[in-house]
Design a protein around this motif. Sequence first.
Motif, PDB file in Angstrom:
ATOM      1  N   THR A   1       0.725  -1.236  -0.080  1.00  0.00           N
ATOM      2  CA  THR A   1       0.181   0.046  -0.042  1.00  0.00           C
ATOM      3  C   THR A   1       0.981   1.442  -0.010  1.00  0.00           C
ATOM      4  N   LYS A   2       2.036   1.276   0.821  1.00  0.00           N
ATOM      5  CA  LYS A   2       2.957   2.415   0.813  1.00  0.00           C
ATOM      6  C   LYS A   2       3.460   2.591  -0.463  1.00  0.00           C
ATOM      7  N   GLY A   3       3.864   1.410  -1.218  1.00  0.00           N
ATOM      8  CA  GLY A   3       4.567   1.790  -2.535  1.00  0.00           C
ATOM      9  C   GLY A   3       3.722   2.195  -3.593  1.00  0.00           C
ATOM     10  N   LEU A   4       2.335   1.807  -3.498  1.00  0.00           N
ATOM     11  CA  LEU A   4       1.422   2.329  -4.457  1.00  0.00           C
ATOM     12  C   LEU A   4       1.082   3.866  -4.245  1.00  0.00           C
ATOM     13  N   ASP A   5       1.198   4.160  -2.666  1.00  0.00           N
ATOM     14  CA  ASP A   5       0.690   5.657  -2.489  1.00  0.00           C
ATOM     15  C   ASP A   5       2.145   6.415  -2.972  1.00  0.00           C
ATOM     16  N   ILE A   6       3.216   5.823  -2.835  1.00  0.00           N
ATOM     17  CA  ILE A   6       4.520   6.635  -3.341  1.00  0.00           C
ATOM     18  C   ILE A   6       4.200   6.739  -4.923  1.00  0.00           C
ATOM     19  N   ILE A   7       3.922   5.756  -5.688  1.00  0.00           N
ATOM     20  CA  ILE A   7       3.780   5.754  -7.078  1.00  0.00           C
ATOM     21  C   ILE A   7       2.601   6.836  -7.478  1.00  0.00           C
ATOM     22  N   GLU A   8       1.535   6.990  -6.777  1.00  0.00           N
ATOM     23  CA  GLU A   8       0.296   7.729  -6.985  1.00  0.00           C
ATOM     24  C   GLU A   8       1.008   9.236  -6.681  1.00  0.00           C
ATOM     25  N   LYS A   9       1.438   9.594  -5.647  1.00  0.00           N
ATOM     26  CA  LYS A   9       2.057  10.886  -5.434  1.00  0.00           C
ATOM     27  C   LYS A   9       2.994  11.345  -6.452  1.00  0.00           C
ATOM     28  N   ALA A  10       3.915  10.506  -6.728  1.00  0.00           N
ATOM     29  CA  ALA A  10       4.989  10.800  -7.962  1.00  0.00           C
ATOM     30  C   ALA A  10       4.308  11.083  -9.276  1.00  0.00           C
ATOM     31  N   GLY A  11       3.329  10.197  -9.490  1.00  0.00           N
ATOM     32  CA  GLY A  11       2.527  10.271 -10.646  1.00  0.00           C
ATOM     33  C   GLY A  11       1.828  11.782 -10.689  1.00  0.00           C
ATOM     34  N   HIS A  12       1.092  12.140  -9.770  1.00  0.00           N
ATOM     35  CA  HIS A  12       0.542  13.559  -9.626  1.00  0.00           C
ATOM     36  C   HIS A  12       1.435  14.655  -9.746  1.00  0.00           C
ATOM     37  N   ARG A  13       2.734  14.209  -9.019  1.00  0.00           N
ATOM     38  CA  ARG A  13       3.695  15.617  -9.098  1.00  0.00           C
ATOM     39  C   ARG A  13       4.211  15.844 -10.664  1.00  0.00           C
ATOM     40  N   MET A  14       4.527  14.600 -11.146  1.00  0.00           N
ATOM     41  CA  MET A  14       4.815  14.693 -12.728  1.00  0.00           C
ATOM     42  C   MET A  14       3.767  15.282 -13.556  1.00  0.00           C
ATOM     43  N   LEU A  15       2.278  14.913 -13.278  1.00  0.00           N
ATOM     44  CA  LEU A  15       1.345  15.490 -14.055  1.00  0.00           C
ATOM     45  C   LEU A  15       1.228  16.856 -13.815  1.00  0.00           C
TER      46      LEU A  15
END
Length: 220
Positions: free
Chosen positions: A196-210
């Motif tokens: 879950t923590k890994g998916l949260d990191i991926i999601e936040k990074a994706g939002h940041r890049m977007l």
Amino acid sequence: MAADSTRLKGEMISSQSYKATILVVDDNPNNLLMLNDILMDNGYDVQPALSGSLALTSIQKCTPDLILLDILMPIMSGYEVCSLLKADPHMRDIPVIFVSALTEPQNRIKGFKLGAVDYITKPFQLEEVLARVETQLANRFENKKLRSKNMELTKAAQLRDEIECIAQHDLKGPLSAIVSLPKNIKKRGNLNEYQTKGLDIIEKAGHRMLDLLNHYLSIS
């Protein structure tokens, strides 16, 4: 003193990047020789031509930076030569200065209408010829710089548009998928804390890049 000053100015113009080439067209050998000598003495390369047809042939072999053109010549007048030059897209930008014994205003007007940048009457003063040559060469070199700069700006604008297109279509779609995929996985459940923590990191990074991509596109 005036001649020495003009000579120094001519040498400065001709040596800024390379020796300027001047085509001198006159059916009078004495005039041709006089202009040839004074221009060469002031640091210019000279292409002499005794007729309009020879001038056109010379231009095809080596494009001059400036043309000094007599009007009253047999077979092909200076007016005809100028008309042919201005009708050719490869030669129309070469500045033409008429050097003629015709002093009537209508002759000057005709010359300018044909595209000449200046008009010198005979008998001419050498200092005047050099000053006018220097002025037109300076204008030509400046115009070349502006055209070169415009080409660079056009290429830069094209590159920006290409990058914007890539950002809009090739990057934004995959990033949107990266942002939405972790949410869908987490909805299914059965994940441990590490996953879950890994998916949260991926999601936040994706939002940041977007967000960064959208910010770039808004600036563009």
